[in-house]
Write a protein that holds these residues in place. Sequence first.
Motif, PDB file in Angstrom:
ATOM      1  N   HIS A  44     -73.480  44.423   2.967  1.00  0.00           N
ATOM      2  CA  HIS A  44     -74.739  43.780   3.328  1.00  0.00           C
ATOM      3  C   HIS A  44     -75.387  43.263   2.053  1.00  0.00           C
ATOM      4  N   ARG A  45     -75.980  42.083   2.095  1.00  0.00           N
ATOM      5  CA  ARG A  45     -76.636  41.480   0.936  1.00  0.00           C
ATOM      6  C   ARG A  45     -78.154  41.581   1.095  1.00  0.00           C
ATOM      7  N   PHE A  46     -78.799  42.015   0.015  1.00  0.00           N
ATOM      8  CA  PHE A  46     -80.249  42.034  -0.072  1.00  0.00           C
ATOM      9  C   PHE A  46     -80.662  41.114  -1.194  1.00  0.00           C
ATOM     10  N   ASP A  47     -81.657  40.310  -0.961  1.00  0.00           N
ATOM     11  CA  ASP A  47     -82.241  39.475  -1.997  1.00  0.00           C
ATOM     12  C   ASP A  47     -83.635  40.019  -2.266  1.00  0.00           C
ATOM     13  N   VAL A  48     -83.877  40.452  -3.491  1.00  0.00           N
ATOM     14  CA  VAL A  48     -85.158  41.036  -3.882  1.00  0.00           C
ATOM     15  C   VAL A  48     -85.833  40.092  -4.856  1.00  0.00           C
ATOM     16  N   GLY A  49     -87.046  39.648  -4.522  1.00  0.00           N
ATOM     17  CA  GLY A  49     -87.797  38.750  -5.391  1.00  0.00           C
ATOM     18  C   GLY A  49     -88.153  39.410  -6.703  1.00  0.00           C
ATOM     19  N   SER A  50     -88.188  38.607  -7.773  1.00  0.00           N
ATOM     20  CA  SER A  50     -88.470  39.135  -9.110  1.00  0.00           C
ATOM     21  C   SER A  50     -89.831  39.823  -9.182  1.00  0.00           C
ATOM     22  N   GLU A  51     -90.773  39.385  -8.348  1.00  0.00           N
ATOM     23  CA  GLU A  51     -92.107  39.983  -8.398  1.00  0.00           C
ATOM     24  C   GLU A  51     -92.133  41.428  -7.905  1.00  0.00           C
ATOM     25  N   CYS A  52     -91.108  41.868  -7.166  1.00  0.00           N
ATOM     26  CA  CYS A  52     -91.122  43.258  -6.695  1.00  0.00           C
ATOM     27  C   CYS A  52     -89.889  44.049  -7.137  1.00  0.00           C
ATOM     28  N   ALA A  53     -88.961  43.445  -7.874  1.00  0.00           N
ATOM     29  CA  ALA A  53     -87.729  44.133  -8.261  1.00  0.00           C
ATOM     30  C   ALA A  53     -88.006  45.363  -9.125  1.00  0.00           C
ATOM     31  N   GLY A  54     -88.876  45.253 -10.108  1.00  0.00           N
ATOM     32  CA  GLY A  54     -89.164  46.379 -10.995  1.00  0.00           C
ATOM     33  C   GLY A  54     -89.785  47.551 -10.268  1.00  0.00           C
ATOM     34  N   ILE A  55     -90.765  47.273  -9.425  1.00  0.00           N
ATOM     35  CA  ILE A  55     -91.426  48.363  -8.707  1.00  0.00           C
ATOM     36  C   ILE A  55     -90.490  48.973  -7.671  1.00  0.00           C
ATOM     37  N   LEU A  56     -89.610  48.162  -7.083  1.00  0.00           N
ATOM     38  CA  LEU A  56     -88.629  48.697  -6.144  1.00  0.00           C
ATOM     39  C   LEU A  56     -87.708  49.679  -6.857  1.00  0.00           C
ATOM     40  N   ALA A  57     -87.235  49.317  -8.051  1.00  0.00           N
ATOM     41  CA  ALA A  57     -86.371  50.210  -8.820  1.00  0.00           C
ATOM     42  C   ALA A  57     -87.102  51.510  -9.150  1.00  0.00           C
ATOM     43  N   ALA A  58     -88.346  51.405  -9.580  1.00  0.00           N
ATOM     44  CA  ALA A  58     -89.122  52.600  -9.919  1.00  0.00           C
ATOM     45  C   ALA A  58     -89.367  53.466  -8.685  1.00  0.00           C
ATOM     46  N   ALA A  59     -89.686  52.841  -7.559  1.00  0.00           N
ATOM     47  CA  ALA A  59     -89.939  53.600  -6.327  1.00  0.00           C
ATOM     48  C   ALA A  59     -88.681  54.321  -5.864  1.00  0.00           C
ATOM     49  N   LEU A  60     -87.550  53.636  -5.911  1.00  0.00           N
ATOM     50  CA  LEU A  60     -86.288  54.272  -5.508  1.00  0.00           C
ATOM     51  C   LEU A  60     -85.960  55.454  -6.414  1.00  0.00           C
ATOM     52  N   ALA A  61     -86.140  55.278  -7.716  1.00  0.00           N
ATOM     53  CA  ALA A  61     -85.869  56.368  -8.655  1.00  0.00           C
ATOM     54  C   ALA A  61     -86.802  57.537  -8.410  1.00  0.00           C
ATOM     55  N   SER A  62     -88.068  57.242  -8.205  1.00  0.00           N
ATOM     56  CA  SER A  62     -89.054  58.290  -7.982  1.00  0.00           C
ATOM     57  C   SER A  62     -88.790  59.051  -6.688  1.00  0.00           C
ATOM     58  N   GLU A  63     -88.558  58.335  -5.620  1.00  0.00           N
ATOM     59  CA  GLU A  63     -88.345  58.977  -4.322  1.00  0.00           C
ATOM     60  C   GLU A  63     -87.019  59.729  -4.264  1.00  0.00           C
ATOM     61  N   SER A  64     -85.994  59.243  -4.980  1.00  0.00           N
ATOM     62  CA  SER A  64     -84.697  59.936  -4.942  1.00  0.00           C
ATOM     63  C   SER A  64     -84.800  61.326  -5.544  1.00  0.00           C
ATOM     64  N   GLN A  65     -85.764  61.540  -6.445  1.00  0.00           N
ATOM     65  CA  GLN A  65     -85.963  62.864  -7.029  1.00  0.00           C
ATOM     66  C   GLN A  65     -86.372  63.891  -5.974  1.00  0.00           C
ATOM     67  N   LYS A  66     -86.980  63.444  -4.903  1.00  0.00           N
ATOM     68  CA  LYS A  66     -87.438  64.340  -3.838  1.00  0.00           C
ATOM     69  C   LYS A  66     -86.311  64.766  -2.906  1.00  0.00           C
ATOM     70  N   LEU A  67     -85.132  64.158  -3.056  1.00  0.00           N
ATOM     71  CA  LEU A  67     -84.037  64.413  -2.124  1.00  0.00           C
ATOM     72  C   LEU A  67     -83.137  65.569  -2.536  1.00  0.00           C
ATOM     73  N   HIS A  68     -83.418  66.206  -3.652  1.00  0.00           N
ATOM     74  CA  HIS A  68     -82.611  67.335  -4.126  1.00  0.00           C
ATOM     75  C   HIS A  68     -81.139  66.957  -4.154  1.00  0.00           C
ATOM     76  N   LEU A  69     -80.790  66.019  -5.013  1.00  0.00           N
ATOM     77  CA  LEU A  69     -79.449  65.459  -5.064  1.00  0.00           C
ATOM     78  C   LEU A  69     -78.470  66.264  -5.913  1.00  0.00           C
ATOM     79  N   ALA A  70     -78.859  67.451  -6.369  1.00  0.00           N
ATOM     80  CA  ALA A  70     -77.967  68.249  -7.211  1.00  0.00           C
ATOM     81  C   ALA A  70     -76.639  68.470  -6.491  1.00  0.00           C
ATOM     82  N   GLY A  71     -75.567  68.237  -7.214  1.00  0.00           N
ATOM     83  CA  GLY A  71     -74.239  68.461  -6.656  1.00  0.00           C
ATOM     84  C   GLY A  71     -73.680  67.270  -5.895  1.00  0.00           C
ATOM     85  N   LYS A  72     -74.500  66.260  -5.597  1.00  0.00           N
ATOM     86  CA  LYS A  72     -74.014  65.075  -4.889  1.00  0.00           C
ATOM     87  C   LYS A  72     -73.608  64.018  -5.899  1.00  0.00           C
ATOM     88  N   GLU A  73     -72.565  63.283  -5.578  1.00  0.00           N
ATOM     89  CA  GLU A  73     -72.137  62.191  -6.446  1.00  0.00           C
ATOM     90  C   GLU A  73     -73.184  61.090  -6.388  1.00  0.00           C
TER      91      GLU A  73
END
Length: 136
Positions: A44-73
């Motif tokens: 699937h292809r996603f096109d992310v506008g430059s005006e929101c790409a940085g905040i999207l990356a930060a939000a994904l990184a921040s929220e992924s910390q809440k998922l307790h990903l220890a031990g997952k690839e």
Amino acid sequence: MHASPAHSIGGFRGAVLKYIRVVQWSAAGDSVHLDMLGEDQEIHRFDVGSECAGILAAALASESQKLHLAGKEQQLIRPASMQTARNEQGEPMIILTLKGGAELPLVFKTESLGVLISELQGLMRSVEPGSQIRWN
């Protein structure tokens, strides 16, 4: 941001699809293009506008910390290069340049630079031969 799914799931366009791997990314014009593998094994292809790409990356990184990903690839970000800079407001930055030339700017408060430097020095010590990594 908009997605161009290969097909809709069960004929219902509002269905939620989990994406399990970033296959590739690129930038063109004012958008970042992400090709992602879905649970349906389709790309699937996603096109992310430059005006929101940085905040999207930060939000994904921040929220992924809440998922307790220890031990997952996990897929890792491996910058091709990095440099320091200051933004227009004079705030210190580290700019990570990714493969393909995309830049990920990290902005810090001036007063937090001491902590950043200390953490990086600790990381340097931890990768020396015979050292052990201690996770806080």
